[in-house]
Design a protein around this motif. Structure first.
Motif, PDB file in Angstrom:
ATOM      1  N   UNK A  59       1.958   5.633   5.136  1.00  0.00           N
ATOM      2  CA  UNK A  59       1.515   5.448   6.524  1.00  0.00           C
ATOM      3  C   UNK A  59       0.026   5.139   6.599  1.00  0.00           C
ATOM      4  N   UNK A  60      -0.402   4.730   7.773  1.00  0.00           N
ATOM      5  CA  UNK A  60      -1.829   4.547   8.042  1.00  0.00           C
ATOM      6  C   UNK A  60      -2.468   5.922   8.143  1.00  0.00           C
ATOM      7  N   UNK A  61      -3.484   6.155   7.318  1.00  0.00           N
ATOM      8  CA  UNK A  61      -4.146   7.466   7.318  1.00  0.00           C
ATOM      9  C   UNK A  61      -5.653   7.266   7.441  1.00  0.00           C
ATOM     10  N   UNK A  62      -6.380   8.381   7.419  1.00  0.00           N
ATOM     11  CA  UNK A  62      -7.840   8.322   7.545  1.00  0.00           C
ATOM     12  C   UNK A  62      -8.191   7.500   8.757  1.00  0.00           C
ATOM     13  N   UNK A  63      -8.958   6.458   8.562  1.00  0.00           N
ATOM     14  CA  UNK A  63      -9.170   5.459   9.608  1.00  0.00           C
ATOM     15  C   UNK A  63      -8.692   4.137   9.045  1.00  0.00           C
ATOM     16  N   UNK A  64      -7.378   3.871   9.216  1.00  0.00           N
ATOM     17  CA  UNK A  64      -6.763   2.626   8.735  1.00  0.00           C
ATOM     18  C   UNK A  64      -6.888   2.446   7.225  1.00  0.00           C
TER      19      UNK A  64
END
Ligand SMILES: Cc1cc2nc3c(=O)[nH]c(=O)nc-3n(C[C@H](O)[C@H](O)[C@H](O)COP(=O)(O)O)c2cc1C
Length: 143
Positions: free
Chosen positions: A57-62
């Protein structure tokens, strides 16, 4: 290819659901699927395979999940040349920049992204995404 590897990271299960759907597609296509959490496999297992699938998935900031998936992908990059790699993952509120960056990164390393781009979905897989995941799995059995 005898067994098709689908390696994923998932925090709350959405990307895991996608991984399992891709695995269902592989089985429907008549091959064996190995759907495996990234923490349970070493990148070397993929080194000699012509095609495989990665999900995050998209994590952190993208970005990719940074502790396990990011270092795994960095290793895959080293042997990605000439491979066909499928990508998938769930996101929450962004614009899928993480997936576009991931595609570009692996293309720069010489890989071909299966079906041209990664499968993305907001939250858990809906009907359309379910179909896309199963189709990706089936397409892998023809490689
Ligand atoms: C720490 C953290 C960072 C996240 N960062 C982003 C982000 O930058 N962009 C986005 O679209 N979604 C972001 N999300 C939302 C997740 O991508 C979303 O909840 C996704 O469905 C989680 O997939 P999973 O169930 O496979 O873990 C973030 C979630 C968490 C927990």
């Amino acid at each position: 290819m005898s067994k098709i590897f689908i390696v994923y990271w998932s925090g709350t299960g959405n990307t895991k659901m996608m991984a399992e759907l891709i695995g269902d597609g592989v089985v429907q296509g008549g091959k064996e699927a190995e759907v495996v959490d990234v923490s349970e496999i070493k990148p070397e297992v993929l080194r000699d395979l012509p095609a495989f699938v990665l999900g995050c998935p998209s994590m952190g900031a993208e970005v990719l999940e940074e502790d396990i998936m990011e270092p795994f992908v960095a290793e895959v990059e080293k042997f990605a040349e000439g491979k066909k790699i499928g990508l998938f993952g769930s996101y929450g509120w962004g614009n899928c920049e993480w997936m576009r960056d991931w595609e570009e990164r692996l293309k720069s390393a010489g890989a071909e992204i299966i079906q041209g781009e990664g499968i993305t979905v907001l939250g858990e897989p809906d009907n359309e995404t379910t179909e896309k995941c199963i189709a990706l799995g089936k397409s892998l059995t023809a490689l």
